[in-house]
Design a protein around this motif. Structure first.
Motif, PDB file in Angstrom:
ATOM      1  N   ALA A  38       0.815  -1.212   0.000  1.00 22.63           N
ATOM      2  CA  ALA A  38       0.000   0.000   0.000  1.00 22.63           C
ATOM      3  C   ALA A  38       0.850   1.264   0.000  1.00 22.63           C
ATOM      4  CB  ALA A  38      -0.943  -0.004   1.195  1.00 22.63           C
ATOM      5  N   SER A  39       1.895   1.316   0.827  1.00 19.08           N
ATOM      6  CA  SER A  39       2.723   2.522   0.910  1.00 19.08           C
ATOM      7  C   SER A  39       4.188   2.285   0.588  1.00 19.08           C
ATOM      8  CB  SER A  39       2.613   3.128   2.315  1.00 19.08           C
ATOM      9  OG  SER A  39       1.332   3.684   2.532  1.00 19.08           O
ATOM     10  N   TRP A  40       4.654   1.065   0.742  1.00 13.26           N
ATOM     11  CA  TRP A  40       6.057   0.736   0.440  1.00 13.26           C
ATOM     12  C   TRP A  40       6.064  -0.409  -0.564  1.00 13.26           C
ATOM     13  CZ3 TRP A  40       4.257   1.823   5.304  1.00 13.26           C
ATOM     14  CH2 TRP A  40       4.797   2.957   5.926  1.00 13.26           C
ATOM     15  N   GLN A  41       6.231  -0.056  -1.846  1.00 10.36           N
ATOM     16  CA  GLN A  41       6.110  -1.056  -2.894  1.00 10.36           C
ATOM     17  C   GLN A  41       7.355  -1.943  -2.970  1.00 10.36           C
ATOM     18  OE1 GLN A  41       5.220   2.341  -3.837  1.00 10.36           O
ATOM     19  NE2 GLN A  41       3.126   1.786  -3.259  1.00 10.36           N
ATOM     20  N   THR A  99      -6.516  -5.207   7.572  1.00 11.08           N
ATOM     21  CA  THR A  99      -6.069  -3.816   7.466  1.00 11.08           C
ATOM     22  C   THR A  99      -5.684  -3.517   6.019  1.00 11.08           C
ATOM     23  OG1 THR A  99      -3.750  -4.317   7.955  1.00 11.08           O
ATOM     24  CG2 THR A  99      -5.184  -3.847   9.837  1.00 11.08           C
ATOM     25  N   ASN A 100      -5.682  -2.229   5.682  1.00  9.53           N
ATOM     26  CA  ASN A 100      -5.290  -1.795   4.345  1.00  9.53           C
ATOM     27  C   ASN A 100      -3.920  -1.142   4.307  1.00  9.53           C
ATOM     28  OD1 ASN A 100      -8.617  -0.830   4.402  1.00  9.53           O
ATOM     29  ND2 ASN A 100      -7.939  -2.399   2.955  1.00  9.53           N
ATOM     30  N   ASP A 101      -3.652  -0.258   5.264  1.00 12.87           N
ATOM     31  CA  ASP A 101      -2.426   0.527   5.225  1.00 12.87           C
ATOM     32  C   ASP A 101      -1.947   0.760   6.658  1.00 12.87           C
ATOM     33  OD1 ASP A 101      -0.312   2.001   4.163  1.00 12.87           O
ATOM     34  OD2 ASP A 101      -1.595   3.246   2.887  1.00 12.87           O
ATOM     35  N   ALA A 102      -0.864   1.513   6.813  1.00 19.65           N
ATOM     36  CA  ALA A 102      -0.157   1.566   8.092  1.00 19.65           C
ATOM     37  C   ALA A 102      -0.377   2.839   8.897  1.00 19.65           C
ATOM     38  CB  ALA A 102       1.350   1.405   7.838  1.00 19.65           C
ATOM     39  N   TRP A 103      -1.130   3.799   8.391  1.00 24.40           N
ATOM     40  CA  TRP A 103      -1.122   5.139   8.985  1.00 24.40           C
ATOM     41  C   TRP A 103      -2.173   5.266  10.085  1.00 24.40           C
ATOM     42  CZ3 TRP A 103       3.340   6.635   7.621  1.00 24.40           C
ATOM     43  CH2 TRP A 103       3.847   6.290   6.363  1.00 24.40           C
ATOM     44  N   CYS A 104      -1.837   4.714  11.245  1.00 23.91           N
ATOM     45  CA  CYS A 104      -2.785   4.614  12.356  1.00 23.91           C
ATOM     46  C   CYS A 104      -3.177   5.977  12.918  1.00 23.91           C
ATOM     47  CB  CYS A 104      -2.201   3.732  13.454  1.00 23.91           C
ATOM     48  SG  CYS A 104      -3.412   3.145  14.664  1.00 23.91           S
ATOM     49  N   ARG A 105      -2.339   6.979  12.778  1.00 24.77           N
ATOM     50  CA  ARG A 105      -2.711   8.323  13.222  1.00 24.77           C
ATOM     51  C   ARG A 105      -4.015   8.759  12.572  1.00 24.77           C
ATOM     52  NH1 ARG A 105      -1.565  11.391  17.443  1.00 24.77           N
ATOM     53  NH2 ARG A 105       0.336  10.127  17.403  1.00 24.77           N
ATOM     54  N   TRP A 339       9.867   7.166   2.691  1.00 22.75           N
ATOM     55  CA  TRP A 339       9.476   6.900   1.296  1.00 22.75           C
ATOM     56  C   TRP A 339       7.979   6.651   1.183  1.00 22.75           C
ATOM     57  CZ3 TRP A 339       7.469   3.350  -2.180  1.00 22.75           C
ATOM     58  CH2 TRP A 339       7.819   3.541  -3.515  1.00 22.75           C
ATOM     59  N   GLY A 340       7.355   6.170   2.261  1.00 19.93           N
ATOM     60  CA  GLY A 340       5.906   5.943   2.263  1.00 19.93           C
ATOM     61  C   GLY A 340       5.092   7.212   2.436  1.00 19.93           C
ATOM     62  N   GLN A 341       5.759   8.365   2.516  1.00 17.85           N
ATOM     63  CA  GLN A 341       5.149   9.690   2.617  1.00 17.85           C
ATOM     64  C   GLN A 341       4.581  10.000   3.999  1.00 17.85           C
ATOM     65  OE1 GLN A 341       3.177   9.015  -1.495  1.00 17.85           O
ATOM     66  NE2 GLN A 341       3.324  11.234  -1.317  1.00 17.85           N
TER      67      GLN A 341
END
Length: 354
Positions: A38-41, A99-105, A339-341
Motif C-alpha cells: 500500500a505505501s512501500w512497494q 487492514t489496508n495501510d499503516a497510517w494509524c494516526r 518513502w511511504g510519505q
C-alpha cells in the motif's frame, strides 16, 4: 463497546470529554503493522521494516504498544521479529483484523478522557484515505471500533471524515489544523468552515480552532499539521521553517508562520514560537518525500524524532532538546520509512493513561 451518545443529544464535550495533549502520560501507543504494497512497494517494505521495529522497541521502553495485525500469520511474524530485536513481548498487545495501510494516526481511534470522572472513550471518525486517493480503505475505517471492542470502551461516530494527522492539541482548549486539508472538498464537501469547527469542538472537547494555510511538498494528505506545526506545551509550538527562498516549501511555511504569529489562545496569550528548520530536501529515487522533523511522537520514553542522515539533523535535534527540557529526545532513522510519505507521528496514535 457501545455508542456513548445513543439516545442522547449530548456531545462528548457536553459530557465532559476532551482530547488530551500528547504529553499526557500514555497507557499505550497504537500502530497498524504494514504488510502489503500500500505505501512501500516491492523491496521498500522489507527495507523499512528494521526502522519500524526499532520504533516499536523504543516506544515499548515506556508503555504498552498496541499492534493491529492483518491476520494470525502476520501476528506470529511480528512477535518473532520483535523478539529478535530484543523487545519485551509482555509490552505488546494485538488486535487481529484485516487492514489496508499503516497510517494509524489517521484511521485509528481518537481517545478522549472525561475531565470529571476520568473515564475514557473513543471517537470513530470516518476515514476515506485522504480524499479517496488510495482505495480500498474500508478495513482501516473499521479499526477504531475493533480497538474499542478490544479495550471495552464506549465510542461514538460523528459521521464525517477526519484524520488524526490533521489536528494538533495543546490540552488547554485549542486545536491547530490546516485549511488545505480540512477545507478540501475531497473530505466533507457538504460542510463549511464553521460547521467543521463545530464538529471539532464538540467531538474533541476543545474551545477554539486555529488555522494555518497548508502543508509541505511530498505530503499526499493535502497538508497535515503534524508535518508543520506542533505543540510542545500549552502555549508553545515548534513551527517548521524553510530558510532557502528557492525551495518549494519556503512560501507556504512563511505564510503559516505569519498566521501563527497573529494567533491568540483561549486565555488571550500569543503563541511562543520556536522555529524548527526543515531538512534539506529528502529526495529518494527522484521523489521528494515529506521529510520533516516536526513529525515526532511524544511518548512516555521520550520524544521520538525522525532523522534522515541530513545536514540539518543535528540542528533540529538541538532545538528540540531545548524545547523539551524535561524529556529525552530520541532521534531514530527514518530514511526508509519516509518513502511511504509519512513518519513516526503518522504511524502512531496514543492512548492516554487514566
Amino acid at each position: 463497546m457501545s455508542d456513548l451518545l445513543t439516545g442522547s443529544a449530548a456531545t462528548p464535550k457536553e459530557l465532559g470529554f476532551t482530547f488530551p495533549a500528547e504529553w499526557h502520560p500514555h497507557r499505550a501507543t497504537w500502530l497498524t503493522f504494514p504488510h502489503n504494497d500500500a505505501s512501500w512497494q516491492g523491496e521498500r517494505l522489507g527495507k523499512m521494516r528494521p526502522q519500524y521495529l526499532e520504533f516499536i522497541k523504543t516506544i515499548s521502553l515506556g508503555e504498552q504498544v498496541g499492534i493491529v495485525a492483518n491476520d494470525e500469520k502476520l501476528k506470529g511474524y511480528i512477535s518473532e521479529a520483535l523478539d529478535g530485536v530484543g523487545v519485551d513481548l509482555s509490552k505488546i498487545e494485538f488486535v487481529v483484523k484485516p487492514t489496508n495501510d499503516a497510517w494509524c494516526r489517521d484511521h485509528g481511534p481518537a481517545f478522549l478522557i472525561n475531565k470529571n470522572s476520568g473515564e475514557k472513550m473513543i471517537v470513530d471518525w470516518g476515514h476515506n484515505a485522504w480524499g479517496g486517493k488510495y482505495p480500498p480503505y474500508d478495513d482501516d475505517n473499521r479499526t477504531p471500533a475493533a480497538i474499542a471492542a478490544h479495550l471495552g470502551l464506549p465510542l461514538t461516530s460523528p459521521g464525517i471524515i477526519m484524520e488524526g494527522g490533521a489536528v494538533e492539541f495543546n490540552g488547554a482548549g485549542s486545536v491547530l489544523t490546516s485549511k488545505s486539508c480540512l477545507l478540501n472538498l475531497n473530505r466533507n464537501p457538504h460542510l463549511n468552515q464553521g460547521q467543521i469547527e463545530e464538529f471539532l469542538c464538540n467531538f474533541y472537547g476543545v474551545e477554539q480552532v486555529l488555522w494555518v494555510e497548508g502543508g509541505i511538498e511530498g505530503d499526499d494528505t493535502d497538508g497535515h499539521i503534524d508535518d508543520t506545526t506542533r505543540f510542545v506545551n500549552e502555549d508553545t509550538i515548534v513551527a517548521a521553517v524553510e530558510h532557502d527562498p528557492h525551495d518549494d516549501n519556503y512560501g507556504i511555511l512563511q505564510t503559516n508562520l505569519s498566521m501563527l504569529k497573529a494567533m491568540r489562545l483561549v486565555n488571550g496569550k500569543q503563541l511562543n514560537i520556536i522555529e524548527l528548520p526543515m531538512p534539506k530536501a529528502v529526495i529518494i529515487d527522484d521523489f521528494r518525500t515529506p521529510g520533516s522533523y516536526a513529525n515526532f511522537l511524544i511518548c512516555n520514553a521520550g520524544v521520538i524524532v525522525p532523522v534522515f542522515e541530513n545536514p540539518n539533523d543535528a540542528v533540529a535535534i538541538d532545538i528540540l532538546e531545548k524545547a523539551f527540557p524535561d524529556r529525552k529526545v530520541i532521534p531514530l532513522k527514518a530514511t526508509e520509512i519516509i518513502w511511504g510519505q509519512g513518519s513516526f507521528h503518522c504511524l502512531s496514535q496514543q492512548e492516554p493513561l487514566v
